[in-house]
Write an enzyme that holds these catalytic residues in place. Structure first.
Site, mmCIF file in Angstrom:
data_model
loop_
_atom_site.group_PDB
_atom_site.id
_atom_site.type_symbol
_atom_site.label_atom_id
_atom_site.label_comp_id
_atom_site.label_asym_id
_atom_site.label_seq_id
_atom_site.Cartn_x
_atom_site.Cartn_y
_atom_site.Cartn_z
ATOM 1 C CG ASP A 1 4.817 -5.065 -1.384
ATOM 2 O OD1 ASP A 1 5.598 -5.927 -0.940
ATOM 3 O OD2 ASP A 1 3.586 -5.080 -1.178
ATOM 4 C CE LYS B 1 9.162 -10.918 1.282
ATOM 5 N NZ LYS B 1 8.149 -9.853 1.182
ATOM 6 C CD GLU C 1 6.936 -6.716 3.678
ATOM 7 O OE1 GLU C 1 6.164 -7.334 4.425
ATOM 8 O OE2 GLU C 1 7.608 -7.268 2.789
ATOM 9 C CG ASP D 1 1.970 -7.054 5.930
ATOM 10 O OD1 ASP D 1 1.273 -7.814 5.233
ATOM 11 O OD2 ASP D 1 2.935 -6.414 5.481
#
Ligand code: AMP
Length: 571
Positions: free
Chosen positions: A8, A70, A147, A170
């Site tokens: 992850d 990211k 994800e 999420d």
């Protein structure tokens, strides 16, 4: 043969998991922690430092510490300090390298390949950038998976014996993803995914920092220089306060005044859960549109959802669980640690591929998280409308998918055609993301509208697009190599980055536990005052001396003492 892992690669933290005895297990890193901050810092010698030590330096050395990269994957942004400069892919590669090294140490084996997760909302460029990061890190990626798909796999929701619809919310450090999944007879299918790539737990911290900064202006006056400096210091204190508010009714934030008045004039802010909730309303409101959009795309009402799954560290905030409960009218599932579900699911996916028979049969499919199409010209009588976005693969198409669309020449005698590829949901191409373009030549001349060109989009499970263009009358086919577009590294740049990676100087791995302890202590030292500061300073000096004397027993003992002090004074 090497081990296979699930990764992850998060905005704030990254994790590695493996399947052991049929169960997904998150691995501890070199300092014994299960989460590695996705932070890179240059140490005092200019060597690369990754993880918790780097994160602690965000406060003491902000100018040479890089985080949140990211968010910039798939862009041309550069992160620099002095002569050193890094692209987001390179910084991600440095995190991946560290994760792989730590996994190898934990498993006592080399890493053969990995499944790496990306937000469902990541577009083509961001997915390619993630693959490039893996390549730069020398990591073989078996597959990129979304994800939420990973979260569903981690929860083993495919074992439900009846049809089941699930919403996965999420909320990580920097992204919010909502996905609606349908599970029928063990097959997981993502019906829809939507999200906000710029909404996450850090925004909650940001609002606390704003509130504190307002208080600082009232108290200390509005000297912008002092404030910029102070805001960086506020961040850590606010991050801690936010997490504390997940388990306690109220919290007191205290930060020293920068400069000569630090001993006498600290800033204090007491915040209750209710006050924080009121402060956070603007961010909570921003969570509704992606939820609405995902439900609308899946053609479902909130009451038709059977289970709600919360993943991402920020879903630990009670206010987020309350929001989920009020939207869907049911208690969300949170039985797996919300930080670990995605990594565990990536490991499950890896095991599926390798046919680990300790896992029951299960299949996961994904959908395209965004529409992909080309730019066309439309004729309306004598008027022409150009820049029209014609989707070929629509958002929500089950992957892998291949679709062909036929286009005709617009003008008499036309022998060339420019195919421009876009990603997005807007009707005009200029509002979408351009992925690349290709010039088709050698079309036999004819009247406008006479010659047909087939454009085929093939989209694989990694979310990587291939475009084939065929002139129908000659059957000549060419594959579109998406030319260098902004935000995309060329193969030469990737090769160069691999080379640079080999030449970089890395902070020695074996000294990371010591460096991390010192960086954490140093970072806290700057915030403390009075006897606590003195006590911590003494422990740091004793620890530094033991390092100089290279006495392993003393180093271990003093490091433990130092970390215990850090924990004590932090709260
Ligand atoms: P992730 O990207 O999933 O690692 O999530 C990281 C985010 O979760 C960061 O913004 C953290 O501050 C947040 N987070 C972690 N633990 C807690 C907690 N106990 N309460 C509130 N937020 C948390």
């Amino acid at each position: 043969m090497g081990s296979r892992i699930g990764i992850d690669l998060g905005t704030t933290n990254s994790l590695v998991a493996v399947i052991r005895d049929g169960h997904a297990e998150v691995l501890a890193n070199v300092i014994g922690e299960r989460q590695t901050p996705s932070v890179v810092s240059l140490d005092d010698d200019g060597a690369i430092l990754v993880g918790a030590a780097a994160r602690a330096r965000a406060l003491t050395h902000p100018e040479r510490t890089f985080r949140n990269f990211k968010r910039d994957m798939g862009t041309d942004r550069e992160f620099s300090h002095g002569a050193k400069s890094f692209r987001p892919e390179e910084l991600s590669a440095l995190v991946l390298r560290q994760l792989v090294r730590d996994a190898e140490a934990a498993l006592g084996d080399t890493i053969a390949e990995a499944v790496v997760t990306v937000p469902a909302y990541f577009g083509e460029l961001q997915r390619r950038a993630t693959r490039d990061a893996c390549e730069i890190a020398g990591l073989h990626v078996e597959r990129l998976i979304n994800e939420p798909t990973a979260a569903a796999l981690a929860y083993g929701l495919q074992h439900r014996d009846r049809e089941c619809r699930i919403a996965v919310l999420d909320l990580g450090g920097g992204t919010f993803d909502v996905s609606v999944l349908e599970i029928i007879e063990g097959v997981i299918e993502i019906q829809a995914s939507a999200g906000d790539a710029r909404l996450g737990g850090e925004d909650f911290v940001g609002l606390l920092v704003d509130a504190l900064a307002d208080r600082a202006v009232e108290r200390w006056g509005a000297d912008p220089r002092t404030l910029v400096h102070a805001r960086a210091r506020f961040w850590e204190a606010c991050e801690r306060a936010k997490c504390a508010l997940s388990s306690q009714e109220s919290v007191e934030i205290e930060v020293p005044r920068p400069g000569p008045h630090r001993q006498t004039d600290p800033l204090l802010l007491t915040l209750t859960q209710d006050e924080a909730h009121a402060l956070w309303q603007p961010i909570l409101q921003r969570m509704h549109p992606p939820i609405r959009r995902a439900l609308r795309d899946a053609d479902l009402g909130p009451e038709q959802i059977d289970e709600v799954v919360l993943v991402g560290g920020a879903t630990r905030m009670p206010v987020v669980a309350q929001l989920a409960q009020s939207v869907f009218g049911r208690q969300p599932l949170r039985t797996i640690s919300p930080d670990e579900a995605v990594a565990q699911g990536a490991a499950v996916q890896m095991a599926l591929k390798t046919g680990d028979d300790q896992l029951d049969d299960m299949v996961a499919t994904d959908v395209a998280p965004f529409s992909l199409g080309v730019s066309t010209v439309e004729s309306h009588g004598r008027r022409r409308l150009d820049d029209v976005f014609s989707p070929i693969l629509e958002r929500g198409t089950v992957l892998p998918a291949s679709r062909v669309e036929r286009f005709v020449t617009a003008a008499d005698g036309q022998t060339k055609l420019r195919v421009e590829v876009f990603q997005g949901e807007h009707s005009l191409c200029r509002d979408n993301n351009k992925l690349g373009e290709y010039s088709v030549e050698g079309i036999p001349a004819g009247a406008g509208g006479e010659q047909a060109i087939d454009v085929r989009f093939t989209y694989d499970l990694n979310g990587i697009l291939e475009v084939d263009v065929t002139i129908v009358s000659t059957q000549e086919t060419s594959t579109l190599i998406i030319e260098r577009s902004p935000g995309r590294m060329s193969p030469e740049q990737v090769a160069q980055a691999c080379e640079t990676m080999r030449q970089l100087k890395f902070h020695p791995r074996e000294s990371l536990p010591n460096t991390t302890a010192l960086s954490r202590a140093e970072s806290l030292f700057t915030e403390l005052r009075g006897p606590a500061r003195e006590r911590l300073g003494m422990a740091m000096r004793a620890f530094r001396l033991s390092l100089e004397e290279q006495d392993p027993a003393a180093i271990d003992g003093l490091r433990r003492e130092l970390l215990a002090l850090v924990e004590r004074f932090k709260s």
